[in-house]
Design an enzyme around this catalytic site. Sequence first.
Site, mmCIF file in Angstrom:
data_model
loop_
_atom_site.group_PDB
_atom_site.id
_atom_site.type_symbol
_atom_site.label_atom_id
_atom_site.label_comp_id
_atom_site.label_asym_id
_atom_site.label_seq_id
_atom_site.Cartn_x
_atom_site.Cartn_y
_atom_site.Cartn_z
ATOM 1 N N LYS A 1 0.827 -1.213 0.000
ATOM 2 C CA LYS A 1 0.000 0.000 0.000
ATOM 3 C C LYS A 1 0.861 1.263 0.000
ATOM 4 O O LYS A 1 0.437 2.310 -0.472
ATOM 5 C CB LYS A 1 -0.930 0.020 1.209
ATOM 6 C CG LYS A 1 -1.692 -1.259 1.449
ATOM 7 C CD LYS A 1 -2.781 -1.524 0.445
ATOM 8 C CE LYS A 1 -3.465 -2.844 0.737
ATOM 9 N NZ LYS A 1 -4.721 -3.036 0.049
HETATM 10 N N1 LIG Z 1 -6.415 -5.179 1.650
HETATM 11 C C1 LIG Z 1 -6.869 -3.992 2.170
HETATM 12 C C2 LIG Z 1 -8.341 -3.770 2.128
HETATM 13 C C3 LIG Z 1 -8.589 -2.428 1.497
HETATM 14 O O1 LIG Z 1 -8.122 -2.462 0.182
HETATM 15 P P1 LIG Z 1 -7.783 -1.208 -0.696
HETATM 16 O O2 LIG Z 1 -6.701 -1.666 -1.599
HETATM 17 O O3 LIG Z 1 -9.007 -0.846 -1.407
HETATM 18 O O4 LIG Z 1 -7.331 -0.103 0.201
HETATM 19 C C4 LIG Z 1 -6.240 -3.560 3.471
HETATM 20 O O5 LIG Z 1 -5.156 -4.013 3.773
HETATM 21 O O6 LIG Z 1 -6.805 -2.752 4.177
#
Ligand SMILES: N[C@@H](CCOP(=O)(O)O)C(=O)O
Length: 492
Positions: free
Chosen positions: A112
Amino acid sequence: MAIFYQSTRDKSNQKTASQAILQGLAEDGGLFVPVDFPKLALDFEQLKNATYQEIAELVLQTFFDDFSKAEIHDMVKAAYGDNFDDPEIAPVKQVGQHYLLELFHGETIAFKDMALSILPYLMTQAAKKNGVTNEIVILTATSGDTGKAAMAGFADVEQTKIIVFYPKNGVSPIQERQMVTQQGDNVHVVAIDGNFDQAQTAVKAMFNEADLRDKMAKNGKQFSSANSMNIGRLIPQVAYYIYAYAQLVKKNQIENGESVNFSVPTGNFGNILAAYYAKKLGLPIRKLICASNKNNVLTDFFKTGRYDKNREFFVTSSPSMDILVSSNLERLIFELTDENDQTTGQLLTALSTEGQYQLTEKMLEKLTDFIADWADESEISKEIQETFSKNHYVLDPHTAVASSVYHKLAPEGKTVVVSTASPYKFPQVVLNALSSTAVASDDFAAVKALEELSETPLPRAVKSIEKAEVLHQTTVEVSQMQSEVERYLGLK
Ligand SMILES: N[C@@H](CCOP(=O)(O)O)C(=O)O
């Protein structure tokens, strides 16, 4: 050519890139997608020598063309620097017959960071560009990784506040500790008595709740998102697929132009959709392997064309993928319907009212870019153990899902397994997989045992939270999420 973004539920609702980023989710509940999808003649004889930052600039300039080149250059420079613990940012390693694309070298040791280190810059620049003086409240649902990365990115960023909701019993102890120790005057993290799907559904509902929106506007505030429903979260992720390919060409592992597969651990469908967007942009990709854990709703979807969330929700050792409603699939559905916003809306309404929808044969035939399967807990453990004993490489449980499914499906051609998190986020699970005798009294003891056993360097992200003060302890019911938002924002 200026690129506009349209909502998947109302094609007449069009925005510039910066407006779409600021908004996060469309007013009609849809997700923003490019009206005309850009194409690039990717020249890997040149790109093989490009840095990660140069490839990120190319991707962002292509998709977000209402930002100037100079703005993008400055944002990329600020976002991808020594906050990553590897100068390559996203190194590619060979492990056995395949490759691992390591996306966990950022501040919070999960993929992320690849987008959330730049989203705050995009957001504040977008606000300036559009003359927005409101405070932007980043409303986020997380199943473990997004929450911490979003808070780390937005902490103390002027003109913003960030509120994160996570499932109290649905993230790993290290993930939780990363979140509850987050500093910053504009940061609020709340546990919920529920699962990720409930958190995400409630967050999406708040975006378009008319009274709340009015109250926000009267108080000089507006919502945006740090989840992959925000196009500003999704597009930066396209860069690492191109970079990975360029690295393979550079290391003479593939011929320039040779098609490769990517195996992606999948939950909310953002990461694999970024790979699909890379393919549409011009990257030679053969198959995208959609790898799921026991919450295997997407495996069934790709095999049968039926999306059915009416099933048991499992809490697994790969919590970031514990999701039954994969938000970003909506962007793919929109394409399968030949960009029919009405049909897309009907299918998504069926999902929220009946919990399921069925693709037509014609739509199903178009799903040729993807193959899918899933791994259960014992397969995940076996994959971690075997990868370590054969290659002395430690996989985290999410990457182990993608690796296991890759081995199960054994597609033709070379494959890159997307490695989405550091094993140190899940030390107990990984330690148990590697040793039947090791015992650890808690997660930090497991971290130490894992460090000794695997000789894998311990990232500063883990070292720094062991003794850090817990700053957030709020837990609410799902039904109280909106009122918690209003309380924190001083709206009541
Ligand atoms: N796997 C995610 C869930 C949210 O997914 P996103 O890619 O839409 O932010 C997490 O770790 O929170």
